[in-house]
Write an enzyme that holds these catalytic residues in place. Sequence first.
Site, mmCIF file in Angstrom:
data_model
loop_
_atom_site.group_PDB
_atom_site.id
_atom_site.type_symbol
_atom_site.label_atom_id
_atom_site.label_comp_id
_atom_site.label_asym_id
_atom_site.label_seq_id
_atom_site.Cartn_x
_atom_site.Cartn_y
_atom_site.Cartn_z
ATOM 1 N N HIS A 37 4.026 -7.935 -0.262
ATOM 2 C CA HIS A 37 3.541 -9.154 -0.898
ATOM 3 C C HIS A 37 4.240 -9.357 -2.242
ATOM 4 O O HIS A 37 4.837 -8.434 -2.803
ATOM 5 C CB HIS A 37 2.022 -9.082 -1.104
ATOM 6 C CG HIS A 37 1.252 -9.042 0.181
ATOM 7 N ND1 HIS A 37 0.441 -10.073 0.601
ATOM 8 C CD2 HIS A 37 1.171 -8.087 1.156
ATOM 9 C CE1 HIS A 37 -0.115 -9.763 1.762
ATOM 10 N NE2 HIS A 37 0.306 -8.557 2.118
ATOM 11 N N SER A 74 8.025 3.203 4.631
ATOM 12 C CA SER A 74 9.300 3.171 3.935
ATOM 13 C C SER A 74 9.029 3.198 2.430
ATOM 14 O O SER A 74 8.022 3.743 1.999
ATOM 15 C CB SER A 74 10.111 1.937 4.335
ATOM 16 O OG SER A 74 11.442 2.087 3.924
ATOM 17 N N ASP A 117 0.856 -1.183 0.000
ATOM 18 C CA ASP A 117 0.000 0.000 0.000
ATOM 19 C C ASP A 117 0.894 1.235 0.000
ATOM 20 O O ASP A 117 1.866 1.294 0.766
ATOM 21 C CB ASP A 117 -0.880 0.038 1.241
ATOM 22 C CG ASP A 117 -2.008 -0.977 1.202
ATOM 23 O OD1 ASP A 117 -1.995 -1.842 0.306
ATOM 24 O OD2 ASP A 117 -2.899 -0.903 2.065
#
Length: 441
Positions: free
Chosen positions: A286, A398, A185
């Site tokens: 992911h 990050s 995200d």
Amino acid sequence: MKFRVSRSIPLVARHPRLNHLHQQRFCFNSFLRKIQTTQARASINGGRSSGSKGNSFLVPGATAATIIMLGVLHARRLYEDKKLEELREKGIDLEFQPDVKASFMRLLPLRSISRFWGLLTSMELPIWLRPHIYKAWARAFHTNLQEVAEPLDQYASLREFFVRTLKEGSRPIDLDPFCLISPVDGILLRCGELKEAGAMIEQVKGFSYSASSLLGANLLLPAIPDENAQQESSAKEKTQRDENTKSWWRISLGSPKVRDPAPACPMKGLFYCVIYLRPGDYHRIHSPVDWNVIVRRHFSGRLFPLNERATRTIRNLYIENERVVLEGRWEEGYIAMAAIGAATIGSIELFIEPTLRTNRPRKKLLQSEPPEERIYEPEGVGLKLKKGEEVAAFNMGSTVVLVFQAPISKLAEESSSSKFRFCVKRGDRIRVGEALGRWHD
């Protein structure tokens, strides 16, 4: 004659200021010992011992530090968001411009500060205080608490809340075999095709860095030929094609029809995208596609912040920061994913390699340490990851950089219907499982 000296009276009187400094140093050392004792107790209890009493709960100083940090970060975020929004409305693209603050940050012990902040965020919070802390964090950084998998009082520390899981179905995965999904995200900062020699990635307008510097010297990264060499190669191919056409007309009447033996292989291009995770985002990484991870590299670098201001003022920001790089192959060729740490986020957890530890104390003071490399077995095949599978996690926000090969066309003479195209543009928010780009078979 014998003289006796009373032990109750000091021979040399201490200065009041020295007594004050000594008392301050003693209090600070006691505070650090209390933090380490609480951290060790929390790790033994598994980080979720809700029935513990007494001193195993939060140190008051850590509570105050957390609340102050939330307020400062929230105020700074509001100011920076308003300023950036005004510039975007005017159509102004921010350029690279180093300043004094960026030079001063190189003198700060950011790695030690990040480790200390990690100790604070790992401390166990009282059960009654947990929902209030996490709701304040959600209001400051726009975190959707409706997606959180567990009740808020089940997250024993702020660090556990950072790497939280989501409810099933919160991030549906696009199963289209001809698409590449977002691994995190965040906000898409940069994306495009690497066409120039050297595979230069734009950090900000006016400054770029090479993909090989980010990922490390390796044999898997495909080389991009120089543009002049490509033109000469195209000219030679065209000349050869014309000669073949002439010779075909010479022998077409007396010879059977012969097809061109050159296979119709699709051409590959090298693409990249940079995604920034804010502190309130979902922090797990992911797999973007089905692929085989062959090599892992750990670069133990600095820990500069990765916000908008830092990208505009610090040279080679992504190259100098600590990062973990995964390289491998997928059905379209080469692919690499770099998880870049930042200030207060020195810890990068790699689920496929739990023994990896980041932001460790340095053995040498030099910044140019060679990366730690591991080749996954079986050699040449590596670890197989499925699209959407959890790979790693950040503590706080990050940045993730993807570099990958994808189709650009079937043949030079045919249409570009099979060309890879990004589904998003710079500045768009994207979530795990949503398509970054698509192509057609």
